[in-house]
Design an enzyme around this catalytic site. Structure first.
Site, PDB file in Angstrom:
ATOM      1  N   ASN A 163      -3.506 -34.938 -52.503  1.00 35.60           N
ATOM      2  CA  ASN A 163      -3.466 -33.480 -52.374  1.00 35.60           C
ATOM      3  C   ASN A 163      -4.721 -32.900 -53.065  1.00 35.60           C
ATOM      4  O   ASN A 163      -5.633 -33.647 -53.422  1.00 35.60           O
ATOM      5  CB  ASN A 163      -2.168 -32.946 -53.004  1.00 35.60           C
ATOM      6  CG  ASN A 163      -1.638 -31.740 -52.249  1.00 35.60           C
ATOM      7  OD1 ASN A 163      -2.386 -30.805 -51.983  1.00 35.60           O
ATOM      8  ND2 ASN A 163      -0.367 -31.758 -51.902  1.00 35.60           N
ATOM      9  N   THR A 164      -4.752 -31.617 -53.276  1.00 30.61           N
ATOM     10  CA  THR A 164      -5.961 -30.972 -53.820  1.00 30.61           C
ATOM     11  C   THR A 164      -6.032 -31.067 -55.348  1.00 30.61           C
ATOM     12  O   THR A 164      -5.021 -31.295 -56.022  1.00 30.61           O
ATOM     13  CB  THR A 164      -5.990 -29.488 -53.412  1.00 30.61           C
ATOM     14  OG1 THR A 164      -4.715 -28.914 -53.723  1.00 30.61           O
ATOM     15  CG2 THR A 164      -6.270 -29.324 -51.941  1.00 30.61           C
ATOM     16  N   LYS A 223       2.509 -28.631 -41.099  1.00 29.35           N
ATOM     17  CA  LYS A 223       2.440 -27.918 -42.389  1.00 29.35           C
ATOM     18  C   LYS A 223       3.732 -28.194 -43.184  1.00 29.35           C
ATOM     19  O   LYS A 223       4.820 -28.286 -42.592  1.00 29.35           O
ATOM     20  CB  LYS A 223       2.314 -26.414 -42.090  1.00 29.35           C
ATOM     21  CG  LYS A 223       2.555 -25.485 -43.251  1.00 29.35           C
ATOM     22  CD  LYS A 223       1.320 -25.302 -44.095  1.00 29.35           C
ATOM     23  CE  LYS A 223       1.588 -24.447 -45.334  1.00 29.35           C
ATOM     24  NZ  LYS A 223       0.509 -24.580 -46.329  1.00 29.35           N
ATOM     25  N   LEU A 282       2.484 -22.505 -50.044  1.00 29.42           N
ATOM     26  CA  LEU A 282       3.447 -23.127 -49.119  1.00 29.42           C
ATOM     27  C   LEU A 282       4.323 -22.103 -48.374  1.00 29.42           C
ATOM     28  O   LEU A 282       5.551 -22.193 -48.421  1.00 29.42           O
ATOM     29  CB  LEU A 282       4.337 -24.147 -49.863  1.00 29.42           C
ATOM     30  CG  LEU A 282       3.636 -25.368 -50.453  1.00 29.42           C
ATOM     31  CD1 LEU A 282       4.657 -26.279 -51.130  1.00 29.42           C
ATOM     32  CD2 LEU A 282       2.863 -26.144 -49.405  1.00 29.42           C
ATOM     33  N   CYS A 286       2.123 -30.482 -54.649  1.00 33.55           N
ATOM     34  CA  CYS A 286       1.472 -29.170 -54.526  1.00 33.55           C
ATOM     35  C   CYS A 286       0.939 -28.782 -55.904  1.00 33.55           C
ATOM     36  O   CYS A 286       1.718 -28.678 -56.863  1.00 33.55           O
ATOM     37  CB  CYS A 286       2.441 -28.124 -54.000  1.00 33.55           C
ATOM     38  SG  CYS A 286       1.637 -26.519 -53.824  1.00 33.55           S
ATOM     39  N   ASN A 296      -7.944 -23.176 -52.602  1.00 36.35           N
ATOM     40  CA  ASN A 296      -6.881 -22.414 -51.943  1.00 36.35           C
ATOM     41  C   ASN A 296      -5.634 -22.417 -52.801  1.00 36.35           C
ATOM     42  O   ASN A 296      -5.358 -23.370 -53.532  1.00 36.35           O
ATOM     43  CB  ASN A 296      -6.586 -22.998 -50.547  1.00 36.35           C
ATOM     44  CG  ASN A 296      -5.519 -24.085 -50.565  1.00 36.35           C
ATOM     45  OD1 ASN A 296      -4.314 -23.795 -50.610  1.00 36.35           O
ATOM     46  ND2 ASN A 296      -5.952 -25.345 -50.578  1.00 36.35           N
ATOM     47  N   SER A 297      -4.900 -21.334 -52.679  1.00 36.39           N
ATOM     48  CA  SER A 297      -3.521 -21.368 -53.137  1.00 36.39           C
ATOM     49  C   SER A 297      -2.717 -20.541 -52.144  1.00 36.39           C
ATOM     50  O   SER A 297      -2.562 -19.329 -52.280  1.00 36.39           O
ATOM     51  CB  SER A 297      -3.368 -20.826 -54.554  1.00 36.39           C
ATOM     52  OG  SER A 297      -2.008 -21.029 -54.930  1.00 36.39           O
TER      53      SER A 297
END
Ligand SMILES: Cc1cc2nc3c(=O)[nH]c(=O)nc-3n(C[C@H](O)[C@H](O)[C@H](O)COP(=O)(O)O)c2cc1C
Length: 315
Positions: free
Chosen positions: A189-190, A43, A71, A127, A67-68
């Protein structure tokens, strides 16, 4: 026997199947043999303890999930003292993922994780809920080049740069990362999205906007992998929406050398190993002696069925 090994720069993986950062932990060893994976990806960690975003942090979508998480991390010291030794109980190479708000801190974080036990440094500059000038550097090629150059100078370890699908011109970002010295690209990433709860009229997740992952994003990311693979020479790791063997094959045909999986782990933690077995079987049945031969093997010509359909007599 199919040769399942793949090479990402000077790192040889015993197969191309890896978990994606944030979707994996060593606790999964309770339900599957994680030593069979190509690499273990931790992670994302940042310098200080971060509590993460307010709940709910995830919501289901027809095409996957949003998702959020924000981090959350116990910080770099905890990572090095506790998590790295925990990962080193297992045999696959360890990919440590780092994030920072400034280029200065990214450089310092790189030096911090440059320890013998970390085999590869994945740089999370993407992110989706972070600011393009701080944390989400992958939104702009100049930010990407600047931060990646600093990271490159700070370590001799392999550096994998994780790109954002939210950037307008992902190919320009890929080229900037390569020019700055990245050893490989992780795409991606997303995708930033919004889900609204129609009973409450409020956002479905605590941070309002979140990152979409899962099967719905796959064609978008496969397209990005293909475009970037034509523009850069460094290896590409495809990541987005993989839930079955055929998805891995598609990513590799598009130009990926290896793949990472997030969403599927939440659906079926040991699905990665089923996909690994299925991929070997897929290659064996079709006479591929090396899985690496799939990389970039897409035939860039019009689909044959289109001609067949167009030429078929009307019945
Ligand atoms: C719950 C969740 C947490 C994530 N956390 C991270 C993270 O810490 N660092 C990172 O680089 N990517 C993170 N990601 C993004 C994934 O690594 C991956 O890039 C993305 O989910 C696309 O793959 P998928 O469609 O297979 O899920 C996260 C994704 C999810 C769903």
């Amino acid at each position: 026997m199919v040769d399942m090994t793949v090479k990402i720069g000077n790192v040889t993986l015993k197969n191309p199947i890896m978990p994606a950062s944030g979707a994996f932990s060593t606790e999964l060893a309770q339900v599957m043999d994680i030593n069979r994976l190509g690499a273990l990806v931790a992670k994302t960690v940042s310098r200080e303890y971060r509590i993460g975003n307010p709940p709910p942090r995830v919501a289901e979508l027809e095409c996957g999930m949003i998702n959020s998480i924000g981090l959350p991390t116990k910080g770099i010291e905890y990572f090095l003292e506790h998590q790295v030794p925990d990962y080193k109980r297992f045999t696959p190479p360890l990919v440590g993922s780092i994030s920072a708000q400034t280029a200065d801190d990214f450089e310092a974080m790189t030096r911090d994780v440059d320890v013998p036990e970390v085999d590869v440094i994945e740089v999370n500059i993407s992110c989706p809920t972070r600011n393009p000038g701080g944390g989400n550097f992958a939104m702009h090629e100049d930010h990407t080049f600047n931060v990646m150059s600093r990271i490159r100078k700070a370590t001799a370890k392999p550096v994998w740069c994780k790109l954002s699908p939210n950037a307008g011109d992902v190919v320009a970002i890929a080229k900037a990362a390569e020019a700055a010295g990245a050893d490989a690209l992780v795409i991606a990433n997303t995708i930033l999205g919004l889900k609204i709860n129609i009973d409450t009229f409020r956002p479905a997740i605590g941070n309002k906007y979140g990152g979409i992952s899962g099967p719905g994003v796959k064609p978008i990311i496969v397209r990005m992998v293909h475009q970037c693979s034509k523009a850069v020479k460094i290896p590409i790791i495809g990541c987005g929406g993989i839930v079955k063997v055929e998805d891995v094959v598609e990513y590799m045909l598009a130009g990926a050398t290896a793949v990472m999986m997030g969403y599927i782990i939440f659906r079926n933690p040991s699905g990665m190993l089923a996909i690994l077995d299925g991929l070997e079987e897929w290659c064996r049945k079709r006479g591929f002696a090396r899985v690496a031969d799939l990389t970039g093997a897409m035939i860039d010509e019009p689909p044959m069925e289109t001609f067949a359909a167009a030429a078929a007599p009307i019945r």
